[in-house]
Design a protein around this motif. Structure first.
Motif, PDB file in Angstrom:
ATOM      1  N   TYR A   1      47.434  -4.308 -27.547  1.00 17.65           N
ATOM      2  CA  TYR A   1      47.685  -4.147 -26.103  1.00 17.65           C
ATOM      3  C   TYR A   1      47.484  -5.469 -25.360  1.00 17.65           C
ATOM      4  CZ  TYR A   1      47.206   0.796 -27.379  1.00 17.65           C
ATOM      5  OH  TYR A   1      47.343   2.022 -27.975  1.00 17.65           O
ATOM      6  N   ALA A   2      47.741  -6.593 -26.094  1.00 16.16           N
ATOM      7  CA  ALA A   2      47.439  -7.919 -25.535  1.00 16.16           C
ATOM      8  C   ALA A   2      48.142  -8.158 -24.206  1.00 16.16           C
ATOM      9  CB  ALA A   2      47.836  -8.999 -26.529  1.00 16.16           C
ATOM     10  N   ASP A   3      49.372  -7.636 -24.065  1.00  9.62           N
ATOM     11  CA  ASP A   3      50.169  -7.937 -22.875  1.00  9.62           C
ATOM     12  C   ASP A   3      49.903  -6.967 -21.727  1.00  9.62           C
ATOM     13  OD1 ASP A   3      51.207  -5.979 -24.670  1.00  9.62           O
ATOM     14  OD2 ASP A   3      53.022  -5.908 -23.428  1.00  9.62           O
TER      15      ASP A   3
ATOM     16  N   ARG B   1      43.094  -9.990 -31.144  1.00  8.01           N
ATOM     17  CA  ARG B   1      44.078 -10.137 -30.063  1.00  8.01           C
ATOM     18  C   ARG B   1      44.377 -11.617 -29.826  1.00  8.01           C
ATOM     19  NH1 ARG B   1      42.518  -8.453 -23.837  1.00  8.01           N
ATOM     20  NH2 ARG B   1      44.293  -9.489 -22.880  1.00  8.01           N
ATOM     21  N   ASP B   2      45.612 -11.876 -29.435  1.00 12.42           N
ATOM     22  CA  ASP B   2      46.070 -13.222 -29.094  1.00 12.42           C
ATOM     23  C   ASP B   2      45.057 -13.919 -28.163  1.00 12.42           C
ATOM     24  OD1 ASP B   2      47.308 -15.374 -27.911  1.00 12.42           O
ATOM     25  OD2 ASP B   2      49.259 -14.386 -27.750  1.00 12.42           O
TER      26      ASP B   2
ATOM     27  N   SER C   1      46.022 -14.626 -24.517  1.00 12.67           N
ATOM     28  CA  SER C   1      46.041 -13.481 -23.593  1.00 12.67           C
ATOM     29  C   SER C   1      44.611 -13.118 -23.165  1.00 12.67           C
ATOM     30  CB  SER C   1      46.752 -12.273 -24.209  1.00 12.67           C
ATOM     31  OG  SER C   1      45.930 -11.630 -25.155  1.00 12.67           O
TER      32      SER C   1
ATOM     33  N   HIS D   1      43.622 -15.744 -20.595  1.00 11.78           N
ATOM     34  CA  HIS D   1      44.359 -15.471 -19.367  1.00 11.78           C
ATOM     35  C   HIS D   1      43.687 -14.318 -18.595  1.00 11.78           C
ATOM     36  CE1 HIS D   1      47.762 -14.974 -16.691  1.00 11.78           C
ATOM     37  NE2 HIS D   1      47.715 -13.674 -16.944  1.00 11.78           N
ATOM     38  N   GLU D   2      43.346 -13.258 -19.313  1.00  9.55           N
ATOM     39  CA  GLU D   2      42.720 -12.103 -18.658  1.00  9.55           C
ATOM     40  C   GLU D   2      41.371 -12.505 -18.034  1.00  9.55           C
ATOM     41  OE1 GLU D   2      42.787  -8.431 -20.939  1.00  9.55           O
ATOM     42  OE2 GLU D   2      41.056  -7.675 -19.831  1.00  9.55           O
TER      43      GLU D   2
END
Ligand code: SAM
Ligand code: SF4
Length: 481
Positions: A167-169, A209-210, A213, A216-217
């Motif tokens: 659910y990285a994006d 997870r990437d 990402s 960024h979060e």
């Protein structure tokens, strides 16, 4: 009857039993903005609470608004936990309460999400006749389609586990947040196969997870006023991300990730949970020591203090190895807080094994612990290989003794802090008195102190001198900013 005990009622760690069953309502108040309303209630570990934020985001994009009032919901979701039998009983009891609501409101749908959905799959539909939708932890993207199916009168199930889904994006919708601290999932699943544990079966294989990402979060959270992120995973120290776009490029380890997140801003505190003792490296400990904003606190579940029992649990370390790890933590980070998870009465546990557990607790001087008695879970290695042979009254007595030792250690640890000065992140008003702030120090201890005449707000850092304590809380006074 409780099957778990925590000596730290105010904690917001991964296994936050205080938050069990919390319902969320994060969206705009405009009732006409959404075509349907959903209500979501979460149980179990912090991963589940973080997943509910992903579910809320997915549903919101499809035009569903959240409500805190279950009676006005068109869809009721319950995000479930299977870790102990008691957790599943709680969910079943809650479902019977939803039955009454469903009878009163035509068209209302009930969905079961998470670990219990994964464990029981479509059996859930047979066992709990009122359930319309069953969705496992890796299938939340398909929820809108499943809701549509269920609206058409069919039962809808998706419990496929994935080797890739992170659910990285998806930007989680922060639910019922204090606006100061947030949880960020960095990995999913678990490859460890501790023999007592159902997680590898309900949440699948481990995947990271990437890294971009995640960063960024965390950066977005900081820009939106958050001042603390907790990086979440069942075993964060085995985080390892290699970008598929640059397979020859450098992989990101957990130590690297911690550093990158810490560098977002010195004003952003970084925490993480949970560490498997076998995987936490010197590199991670040195990174923690290097950055002031990486909190000096490690949740390092021991489970048992007996090497023989640890072997049956498939924990892959001995009691001596664990104690050496505690020494190493104290050597590299002298002021580090350490907490634990402990299971009483695992299969074949003798009185001497139990004494070994009490002994490791004394040695490690845990600041707090989550303490459970063993609950056999269907499908686990322990259920297949060993007999659950410690009588319930013995399990409970041993748990009680573990709790008593921990209570004493927690009080001692807090008393040792009297006279010390800590940098505290203010999380909000204290529960008992709005003239007092509640916050946390780096070691994850809750500190309550009078607001006095200082101009402070949630999310501010403040220096507090501890002048008293209870077993669960430090009490102090502001001495500066
Ligand atoms: N991955 C984390 C770890 O290994 O520390 C935590 C996993 S689990 C969600 C949280 C805790 O539940 C475990 O550390 C363990 O103490 C407890 N637990 C897991 N399975 C259990 C069982 N069958 N009976 C009692 N307690 C259990
Ligand atoms: Fe369960 Fe062990 Fe994985 Fe933790 S590390 S989730 S206890 S299997």
């Amino acid at each position: 009857m409780l099957d778990y005990v925590t000596d730290k009622p105010d904690s917001h760690r991964v296994q936050d039993e205080k938050r069990q069953g919390e319902a969320f309502a994060p969206f705009a108040n405009d009732p006409n903005a959404y075509r349907k309303r959903f209500y979501i209630e979460s149980y179990g570990c912090q991963m589940n609470f973080a997943d509910s934020e992903i579910v809320a985001s997915i549903l919101n994009k499809e035009g569903f608004g959240a409500t805190r009032n279950v009676e006005e919901a068109d869809l009721i979701f319950i995000n479930t936990c299977s870790i102990r039998e008691k957790a599943e009983q709680t969910v079943r009891k809650r479902l019977t309460e939803f039955r009454k609501l469903k009878e009163q409101k035509k068209g209302m749908l009930v969905g079961v999400l998470g670990c219990m959905a994964e464990r029981l799959k479509s059996k859930f539909l047979e066992e709990e006749k009122l359930v319309d939708i069953v969705v496992g932890p890796d299938a939340y993207r398909t929820l809108p389609g499943l809701v549509e199916e269920a609206e058409g009168g069919q039962k809808a199930v998706n419990v496929l586990l994935s080797r890739e889904e992170t659910y990285a994006d998806i930007a989680p919708v922060r639910l019922d947040s204090n606006g100061v601290s947030a949880f960020v999932s960095i990995m999913r699943g678990c490859n460890n196969m501790c023999s007592f544990c159902v997680v590898p079966f309900t949440r699948g294989r481990e995947r990271s997870r990437d890294a971009e990402s995640i960063v960024h979060e965390c950066r977005e959270l900081f820009n939106n006023g958050y001042r603390e992120v907790t990086l979440l995973g069942q075993n964060v120290d085995s985080y390892y991300y290699q970008a598929p776009s640059s397979p020859q490029g450098e992989a990101v380890t957990f130590a690297n990730l911690l550093e990158i997140v810490a560098l977002i801003s010195p004003l952003l505190r970084v925490r993480f949970s949970t560490s498997h003792p076998k995987d936490i490296t010197d590199e991670v400990l040195h990174t923690m020591a290097k950055y002031e904003n990486i909190c000096k606190y490690i949740h390092l579940p021991v489970q048992s203090g007996s090497t023989r029992v640890l072997q049956l649990m498939n924990r892959t370390y001995t009691r001596e190895w664990y104690m050496a790890k505690v020494n190493r933590i104290r050597e590299i980070i002298p002021d580090c807080g350490i907490s634990s998870d402990i299971i009483a009465g695992f299969c074949t546990e003798e009185e001497q094994d139990h004494k070994d557990t009490l002994d490791v607790m004394e040695y490690s001087k845990y600041d707090f612990s989550y303490m459970f008695f063993y609950s056999e879970r269907p499908g686990t290695l322990a259920q297949k290989r060993y007999k659950d042979d410690v009588p319930e009254n013995v399990k409970k007595r041993r748990l009680q003794e573990i709790v008593e030792v921990q209570n004493r250690l927690s009080l001692l640890s807090n008393k040792n802090d009297i006279g010390k000065i800590f940098k505290v992140l203010i999380e909000g008003d204290s529960k008992r008195n709005e003239k007092e702030w509640k916050g946390r120090n780096s070691q994850n201890k809750v500190i309550v102190f009078p607001k006095e005449n200082y101009e402070l707000k949630k999310g501010d850092f403040v220096e507090v001198k501890v002048d008293d304590c209870t077993q669960a809380t430090l009490l102090g006074k502001i001495i500066g900013r």
